[in-house]
Design a protein around this motif. Sequence first.
Motif, PDB file in Angstrom:
ATOM      1  N   SER A  25      -8.177   0.995  -4.290  1.00  0.00           N
ATOM      2  CA  SER A  25      -8.988   1.825  -3.406  1.00  0.00           C
ATOM      3  C   SER A  25      -8.716   3.137  -3.894  1.00  0.00           C
ATOM      4  O   SER A  25      -9.704   3.983  -3.525  1.00  0.00           O
ATOM      5  CB  SER A  25      -8.467   1.620  -1.865  1.00  0.00           C
ATOM      6  OG  SER A  25      -7.260   1.719  -1.775  1.00  0.00           O
ATOM      7  N   VAL A  68      -3.284   3.183   0.600  1.00  0.00           N
ATOM      8  CA  VAL A  68      -4.233   2.953  -0.672  1.00  0.00           C
ATOM      9  C   VAL A  68      -3.490   2.246  -1.575  1.00  0.00           C
ATOM     10  O   VAL A  68      -2.126   2.172  -1.648  1.00  0.00           O
ATOM     11  CB  VAL A  68      -4.368   4.405  -1.405  1.00  0.00           C
ATOM     12  CG1 VAL A  68      -5.683   4.807  -0.707  1.00  0.00           C
ATOM     13  CG2 VAL A  68      -3.565   5.182  -1.844  1.00  0.00           C
ATOM     14  N   MET A 111     -19.014   1.094  -1.719  1.00  0.00           N
ATOM     15  CA  MET A 111     -18.269   0.417  -0.505  1.00  0.00           C
ATOM     16  C   MET A 111     -18.701  -1.096  -0.559  1.00  0.00           C
ATOM     17  O   MET A 111     -17.655  -1.750  -0.210  1.00  0.00           O
ATOM     18  CB  MET A 111     -19.267   0.843   0.516  1.00  0.00           C
ATOM     19  CG  MET A 111     -18.545   2.606   1.168  1.00  0.00           C
ATOM     20  SD  MET A 111     -19.631   3.453   2.054  1.00  0.00           S
ATOM     21  CE  MET A 111     -19.625   2.090   3.386  1.00  0.00           C
ATOM     22  N   TYR A 159     -16.237  -2.722  -3.065  1.00  0.00           N
ATOM     23  CA  TYR A 159     -14.845  -2.638  -2.550  1.00  0.00           C
ATOM     24  C   TYR A 159     -14.455  -3.476  -1.368  1.00  0.00           C
ATOM     25  O   TYR A 159     -13.508  -4.227  -1.490  1.00  0.00           O
ATOM     26  CB  TYR A 159     -14.475  -1.128  -2.004  1.00  0.00           C
ATOM     27  CG  TYR A 159     -13.213  -0.913  -1.217  1.00  0.00           C
ATOM     28  CD1 TYR A 159     -12.108  -0.860  -1.887  1.00  0.00           C
ATOM     29  CD2 TYR A 159     -13.392  -0.833   0.056  1.00  0.00           C
ATOM     30  CE1 TYR A 159     -10.923  -0.687  -1.174  1.00  0.00           C
ATOM     31  CE2 TYR A 159     -12.141  -0.717   0.822  1.00  0.00           C
ATOM     32  CZ  TYR A 159     -11.072  -0.627   0.194  1.00  0.00           C
ATOM     33  OH  TYR A 159      -9.829  -0.636   0.860  1.00  0.00           O
ATOM     34  N   TYR A 214       0.841  -1.161  -0.006  1.00  0.00           N
ATOM     35  CA  TYR A 214       0.057  -0.043   0.080  1.00  0.00           C
ATOM     36  C   TYR A 214       0.899   1.245  -0.081  1.00  0.00           C
ATOM     37  O   TYR A 214       2.044   1.397   0.720  1.00  0.00           O
ATOM     38  CB  TYR A 214      -0.937   0.053   1.340  1.00  0.00           C
ATOM     39  CG  TYR A 214      -2.022  -1.280   1.097  1.00  0.00           C
ATOM     40  CD1 TYR A 214      -3.160  -0.988   0.782  1.00  0.00           C
ATOM     41  CD2 TYR A 214      -1.498  -2.285   1.905  1.00  0.00           C
ATOM     42  CE1 TYR A 214      -3.989  -2.092   0.496  1.00  0.00           C
ATOM     43  CE2 TYR A 214      -2.421  -3.394   1.773  1.00  0.00           C
ATOM     44  CZ  TYR A 214      -3.502  -3.268   1.166  1.00  0.00           C
ATOM     45  OH  TYR A 214      -4.377  -4.373   1.298  1.00  0.00           O
ATOM     46  N   MET A 219     -11.379   4.901  -5.969  1.00  0.00           N
ATOM     47  CA  MET A 219     -12.536   5.431  -5.203  1.00  0.00           C
ATOM     48  C   MET A 219     -12.387   6.318  -4.283  1.00  0.00           C
ATOM     49  O   MET A 219     -13.417   7.050  -4.108  1.00  0.00           O
ATOM     50  CB  MET A 219     -12.905   4.100  -4.162  1.00  0.00           C
ATOM     51  CG  MET A 219     -13.458   2.746  -4.914  1.00  0.00           C
ATOM     52  SD  MET A 219     -15.053   3.227  -5.918  1.00  0.00           S
ATOM     53  CE  MET A 219     -14.453   2.918  -7.537  1.00  0.00           C
ATOM     54  N   VAL A 220     -11.381   6.684  -3.698  1.00  0.00           N
ATOM     55  CA  VAL A 220     -10.849   7.901  -2.917  1.00  0.00           C
ATOM     56  C   VAL A 220     -11.222   9.246  -3.695  1.00  0.00           C
ATOM     57  O   VAL A 220     -11.631  10.130  -3.271  1.00  0.00           O
ATOM     58  CB  VAL A 220      -9.628   7.756  -2.268  1.00  0.00           C
ATOM     59  CG1 VAL A 220      -8.903   8.883  -1.466  1.00  0.00           C
ATOM     60  CG2 VAL A 220      -9.445   6.422  -1.377  1.00  0.00           C
ATOM     61  N   ARG A 240     -11.854  -6.517  -1.318  1.00  0.00           N
ATOM     62  CA  ARG A 240     -10.687  -6.298  -0.203  1.00  0.00           C
ATOM     63  C   ARG A 240     -10.681  -7.228   0.365  1.00  0.00           C
ATOM     64  O   ARG A 240      -9.693  -7.762   1.050  1.00  0.00           O
ATOM     65  CB  ARG A 240     -10.914  -4.948   0.116  1.00  0.00           C
ATOM     66  CG  ARG A 240      -9.903  -4.629   1.217  1.00  0.00           C
ATOM     67  CD  ARG A 240      -8.589  -4.343   0.777  1.00  0.00           C
ATOM     68  NE  ARG A 240      -8.134  -3.195   0.438  1.00  0.00           N
ATOM     69  CZ  ARG A 240      -7.310  -2.774  -0.445  1.00  0.00           C
ATOM     70  NH1 ARG A 240      -7.006  -3.491  -1.412  1.00  0.00           N
ATOM     71  NH2 ARG A 240      -7.087  -1.491  -0.703  1.00  0.00           N
ATOM     72  N   PHE A 287     -12.428   3.633   2.567  1.00  0.00           N
ATOM     73  CA  PHE A 287     -11.601   3.238   1.302  1.00  0.00           C
ATOM     74  C   PHE A 287     -10.015   3.335   1.812  1.00  0.00           C
ATOM     75  O   PHE A 287      -9.444   2.384   1.471  1.00  0.00           O
ATOM     76  CB  PHE A 287     -11.726   4.088   0.262  1.00  0.00           C
ATOM     77  CG  PHE A 287     -13.248   3.925  -0.400  1.00  0.00           C
ATOM     78  CD1 PHE A 287     -13.801   2.529  -0.950  1.00  0.00           C
ATOM     79  CD2 PHE A 287     -13.938   4.831  -0.670  1.00  0.00           C
ATOM     80  CE1 PHE A 287     -14.824   2.664  -1.473  1.00  0.00           C
ATOM     81  CE2 PHE A 287     -14.957   4.749  -1.096  1.00  0.00           C
ATOM     82  CZ  PHE A 287     -15.805   3.554  -1.553  1.00  0.00           C
ATOM     83  N   VAL A 288      -9.663   3.925   2.687  1.00  0.00           N
ATOM     84  CA  VAL A 288      -8.291   3.996   3.163  1.00  0.00           C
ATOM     85  C   VAL A 288      -7.905   2.995   4.407  1.00  0.00           C
ATOM     86  O   VAL A 288      -6.697   2.804   4.327  1.00  0.00           O
ATOM     87  CB  VAL A 288      -7.726   5.537   3.406  1.00  0.00           C
ATOM     88  CG1 VAL A 288      -8.030   6.392   2.027  1.00  0.00           C
ATOM     89  CG2 VAL A 288      -8.274   5.979   4.408  1.00  0.00           C
TER      90      VAL A 288
END
Lengths: 557, 537
Positions: free
Chosen positions: B101, B97, B284, B287, B76, B104-105, B291, B143-144
């Motif tokens: 992700s 990230v 979300m 994701y 990351y 998405m951020v 994830r 997301f993070v």
Amino acid sequence: MLTTEEMEYLLPEMVLVAGIILAVLVPNLGDSTFRIPLTRTRIPIFIGGTRFKTTSNPRIPARIAILAFFVAFVYSFLEIKTASGEVGGVIEITSFTRMMSFVFYGALLLAAIATTYRMPARPSARAPREKDSELRTEALISALMDNRRQVDFHILLMMVGLGMGLMAMASNLFFMFVAIELASLAAYILVAFHKEEEVGGEAGAKYFIVGSVASATGIYGMSLVYLWSGDLDFDALAASWAAMDGLDPFAVVGVGLMLVAFGFKVSAAPFHLATPDAYAGASSPVAGVLATASKAMGFVALFRVLIEITMPEEGEALWFVLLAIIAVVTMTWGNLAALTSENPKRMLAYSSVAHAGYMLAAIAAVGSGLGDSSTTELVLVAIVFHLTILVLFKLGAFLVLGILETEGRSHRLEDLHGLAQRDPLIAGSMFIFMLALAGVPPLSGFLSKLLMINGIVNISAGTGSTNADAIVPWAETVDPVFWLAMAIVLNSALSLFYYLRIGLVMFFEAPENAKPLRKTLHLRNTILVLTVLTVFFGIGSGAEYLLDLVETAVSAL
Amino acid sequence: MIESDPLTFITLTPLVVGLALLVLPYIAPASMADFTRKIARSFSMGIALAIFAITSALFLGQIGNIDWLDITQGQYVFQNESVILVESIGVRWVVGVDALSFPMVWLTAMLIPVSMLVEWDAKKGHIFHPLILIMEGALIGVFVVLDLFVFYVFWELTLIPMFFLILVWGGDDRRYASMKFFIYTFTASVLMLIGILVMYFNTGDASLAGTLTGHHFDLVSMTAQASGNGLIAGEGLRHFVWILLLIGFATKMPSVPVHTWLPDAHVQAPTAGSMLLAGVMLKMGAYGFLRIAVTIFPESTVVFTPLLILLGMASLVYGAIVCMGQTNLKRMVAYSSVSHMGLIFLGIATMQPLGIAGALFMMFAHGIISPLLFAVAGAFKHHYHTLEIGSMRGIAHHSPWLAGHMMLGWMASLGLPLLAGFVAEIAVMIAFWMTFGWLVILPALTLIITAVYYLTSMQRTIFEGGDPHVGVLPDTMHREEPRDITWHENAGMFVLVALTVLFGILPFIFWDMMSDWSTEFMLETLIHAMNSQGVKP
């Protein structure tokens, strides 16, 4: 006589005793004198006569109570890490007892602060005269009653505190029962305190009758236990239980009957039936105390009997299946009943029944005997942590109702309507309390619920067969305890509905009475402080600190 | 702090500022309170723009100078020094990230100012805009964050501002919709929580473990452990946890049969609310699924591929068919979201790098297009006071800008080439064909249904007026003069239109990193899982 050292151990309780005595004496101070017989010398004796204006101020008893509780609260808090001592063979002071008295005194302190407004204190109250109009007479009488009752109320409140504090320290079953009764009897009167209202008297009577039946059952159970073991010391009882060959009917029946008494205290189904009536009839601060401190007291008793005495070294405890069933029934019943309650106090009462169910489920998971000592400790930490922070948001919610009660209204959902327009901060606080009760992160209610579920999952999820290659065979092999976690989770989701409904009506419905709330400075500030603490203990250093305290306490259990 | 730990900054700033703007007016002295109220709206917008600028700078390399194509699996970027939050149970503040992700951020940071702009004139703006700002913090947090406890906290935190957005600014049926929304997603996520807890107590990294429990919530370490010999012993339990996670994520996404909260929430939500709901909140779910569920339990994903196809196909077809029967514009757009989210499951189920990349790009493209659709629907409601398709006709004459935006949005959503939606759809379709052969006809035919309902609804609202100069105005107008959209609505939609076109023509801006991520994910994780399950890659 107590030694200085022992006095020091019992300082908070000593302060409460002193508070009770002061609360009796101070309002009665006056200029009366005593004439020595046969002389004209008069010695002032200060009790009776015309009362001094300063000391007969009806705010005084509340202040004494607040001060006493505050000292007791702070002292308990400071002692949590270090407390250890023993007094008279029946009192044993450990971190755990100080942790619990910290919880009790905290809840009672809040109740004492809140009650200042429940019973308006007017130094100018006077008796009605004949020429006064009917309405005026009535008002004067009620003011007068409030003045006098201010003293009674706070004495009783301190008595509850004393009983609870002693109860947590008891190392002897008999002493524990006496302490519980001291707290309970005072609590019955507090519930019935507003006897001029029909609902108050009814609630008190109901609560008293059911409570005394429960106590009698418990005492009978205790006598059976005494017959069996010949000793009521916890350590001795635990030793006899461990040494018991097979099951002795006296012991089993005795413990079972005691569970009824404690089940009533924590309002577990089916002994919870008086709970909603009692809460609805009592004033909000008293109901808050019943839902937090009194419940914590019940759980301490359960800890003593279930975990300390009857929990075997290994294997399933005798009460495991029964308690698991009671837990599931309690939480489901509480939540379903709360769904249909139109009275916010009853709703909170049922919600507290549901919370008792969650905690009982956690104890049941310990009783399954699947966990080792570290997982057991984790579950106990979760329960004590939950009991501690419950004081913040459960009592907080009752205090919000307490504000409404100063207007004489808090028994209908409609009374909460439009609270957001009348006082946005109080409505916001109430909403946060509701979310915390539902266990929405990042509020503190979430962490405690998570810890409980985590404890149960931790104990049970590993029991499923690792060879199972699909869900169904795995589910067949996993220990049923695992489904307790599922029950808690589904119940939490169910409970969300009524918690949200409170939020909804506060923000959404038009108020019946658009006036701003009555000015209740201390109460309002207390609520705001509780809100901040609810968030603060949710996650991060606050939660960490509190968890650390609880952990110290539980390891001393 | 922006340089050293940008992710923490962009997560916490909106939360803190938003909360302060909400609370200050009630506790500050009167003059200060008035001042706060006055600036709340512009200040929120300023913060949102600043965060968008920072996020863009992260992407373009002004901060950190990251090569987004060079992130290996499990690594990351912008990861911070982890901060211990609750030591006894092993909760840490870890952010970072990767190519999964980051888009998405960026999408969140872009959508927040746009949705604020579209509802610039919202009633009670001093509460509305700070709430959206809080929403931004919560969404970026999801997301993070790389710690499952904190992830769950943010996951639930997104509910609260959205609950209030629907409740206070929503349509007539908002109470029902907001309650349903909250309860549905909360129920699903507490089930997911049990899954997370089972994972939690199987973690073993002693250096991260909590002092009380001996376990930790760290996602990176969990992933590493999972790729070794599986996080959880026992296949049955693994599958069970996977299902629990799926329930949580699929409800958020939402997939048939747990989608029913979505149409209600969307129809009742204010425009900005539905834009964020469709644009980011649905993502979300996808994701989290990728994830956590897919990454940590690849074997279960392979085993349950038929279930994924079933759910995806059901969502796709059912959503499209229901769309055809809708007379409410917003409800139609909402169901079209259900339909498009089905494609994400299908993309993952293909077990092809192309399919997964297509699913990722679908998340992104849908995140641009569906807010545009909701902005258009919101503008209809705002200016014509109705959402009934057919009650207004030929309004292109009165509102040419609205008609233009609608047309482009509708075209993008039905998958017109050179617009963003097409790239994702074609990628998923090709991958689907590569894996399942001629079965691809099924999803492909659904796209025709999509075209039918979009074209009909467009034809019946902006065209077909009979008299070309008047059209048919809905009864709800009450002889009000029909107007075009306001400048701020127009500006907001224009940004979305521009992005739709931009990512349609130059998809590789984000496509490259997505396809890179999915290829590597395939090679590192899924291939092994497929081999172990005896499925031919």
